[in-house]
Design a protein around this motif. Structure first.
Motif, short mmCIF file in Angstrom:
data_model
loop_
_atom_site.label_atom_id
_atom_site.label_comp_id
_atom_site.label_asym_id
_atom_site.label_seq_id
_atom_site.Cartn_x
_atom_site.Cartn_y
_atom_site.Cartn_z
N SER A 188 -2.98 -47.17 20.86
CA SER A 188 -3.89 -46.37 21.25
C SER A 188 -3.75 -46.53 22.81
O SER A 188 -3.73 -47.36 23.27
N LEU A 189 -4.23 -45.19 23.49
CA LEU A 189 -4.04 -45.17 25.00
C LEU A 189 -5.09 -44.80 25.47
O LEU A 189 -5.87 -43.37 25.10
N THR A 190 -5.79 -45.30 26.28
CA THR A 190 -7.01 -44.64 27.01
C THR A 190 -6.75 -44.58 28.58
O THR A 190 -6.61 -45.71 29.19
N GLY A 225 -20.70 -45.80 31.85
CA GLY A 225 -20.43 -46.99 30.83
C GLY A 225 -20.29 -46.43 29.68
O GLY A 225 -19.37 -46.89 28.91
N MET A 226 -21.46 -45.72 29.21
CA MET A 226 -21.27 -45.42 27.79
C MET A 226 -20.29 -44.44 27.53
O MET A 226 -19.89 -44.53 26.53
N ARG A 227 -19.94 -43.48 28.32
CA ARG A 227 -18.88 -42.57 28.01
C ARG A 227 -17.56 -43.35 27.86
O ARG A 227 -16.81 -43.02 27.14
N ARG A 228 -17.51 -44.34 28.81
CA ARG A 228 -16.03 -45.08 28.66
C ARG A 228 -16.08 -45.92 27.31
O ARG A 228 -15.09 -46.04 26.86
N ARG A 229 -17.38 -46.65 27.11
CA ARG A 229 -17.18 -47.48 25.65
C ARG A 229 -16.95 -46.38 24.58
O ARG A 229 -16.28 -46.65 23.70
N LEU A 230 -17.69 -45.24 24.67
CA LEU A 230 -17.32 -44.25 23.61
C LEU A 230 -15.87 -43.87 23.59
O LEU A 230 -15.16 -43.67 22.59
N ASP A 231 -15.22 -43.84 24.80
CA ASP A 231 -13.74 -43.12 24.84
C ASP A 231 -13.06 -44.39 24.07
O ASP A 231 -12.12 -44.20 23.55
N ASP A 289 -5.71 -47.80 30.65
CA ASP A 289 -5.10 -47.28 32.16
C ASP A 289 -6.02 -47.29 33.19
O ASP A 289 -6.55 -46.40 33.02
N GLU A 290 -6.34 -48.38 33.83
CA GLU A 290 -7.40 -48.46 34.92
C GLU A 290 -8.76 -47.66 34.43
O GLU A 290 -9.34 -47.16 34.89
N PRO A 291 -9.41 -48.66 33.30
CA PRO A 291 -10.51 -48.16 32.62
C PRO A 291 -11.68 -47.98 33.25
O PRO A 291 -12.89 -47.30 32.79
#
Length: 251
Positions: A74-76, A131-137, A152-154
């Motif tokens: 998986s890629l984020t 932070g919540m958006r990134r955790r959901l992502d 990739d640079e999360p």
């Protein structure tokens, strides 16, 4: 991976990259903007084809069997790929349905609990913090239980609190057995998270090792009243120089 090379027109971006990542570990690819980090991740995730070299992900050659590789990863990317109009739960259910998983609602509920988002499950994602958006992502990227995740640079653009939330998430992934390849330009991020760190500079890996091994590249700190041990920043700047030319973020 061995000898990975990639150029865009007449601009060489990767000049023979070699490294291995242990299963269940956090491997940080550290480099300045334009070093080639994103290009390398795109090659490993089958989004780009290398000009030369050989790469294997989860035991599968990325060139010969790209579909198998995509099933294992998986890629984020640097920006959260979430739909702000939908709720957190709706985002997760949508992805679970696209992956044709049985009982998408249960899949979504389990991930909301795992990533500390259950209380915000019914809120529109547009109201979430960074932070919540990134955790959901990241939660969305784990639907289907891929054994390998590329981040990739999360934490690009996140405030310190949000960065800490993402760091905790990454550590939890590794403790659960997920292999994490993390690209970052933040020295403290690599120092805090990684089991091993590779420094990518001008398209090649110039050093690769544990934090302790990299620190040993510099002489021990001078003792006056307190002994100052070299930080990862000291190692990085000693290897690449105090200023690195900004060649643009090659993609």
């Amino acid at each position: 991976m061995q000898g990975i090379e990639k150029s865009f027109a007449d601009l060489p971006v990767l000049r023979g990259v070699d490294f291995e990542v242990d299963a269940g570990s956090i491997f940080a690819l550290l480099g300045s903007n334009g070093a080639g980090k994103t290009t390398l991740v795109k090659i490993l995730s089958t989004l780009l084809t290398a000009d030369a070299g050989h790469a294997v992900v989860h035991g599968v050659d990325v060139t010969e069997h790209p579909a198998e590789v995509r099933r294992a990863i998986s890629l984020t990317g640097q920006f959260a790929a979430v739909d702000g109009v939908l709720t957190g739960r709706e985002n997760l259910v949508l992805v679970a349905r696209l992956r044709h998983l049985p009982d998408p609602g249960s899949v979504a509920d389990d991930l909301l609990i795992r990533f500390g988002l259950a209380d915000a499950a019914q809120r529109r994602v547009a109201t979430y913090s960074g932070g919540m958006r990134r955790r959901l992502d990241i939660a969305m990227s784990l639907i289907g239980d891929p054994p390998i995740i590329f981040l990739d640079e999360p934490t690009t653009g996140l405030d310190p609190q949000a960065r800490n939330e993402v760091w905790q998430t990454v550590q939890d992934l590794a403790r659960g057995g997920t292999t994490v390849l993390l690209t970052t330009q933040y020295l403290d991020e690599a120092e805090h998270l990684a089991d091993r760190i590779a420094i990518l500079h001008r398209g090649t890996i110039i050093q690769n090792g544990t934090l302790a091994e990299l620190k040993q590249l510099l002489p021990p700190g001078e003792v006056t009243y307190v002994e100052k041990q070299p930080s990862l920043e000291d190692v990085f700047l000693a290897l690449v120089g105090p200023t690195a030319p900004d060649e643009g973020d090659h993609r």
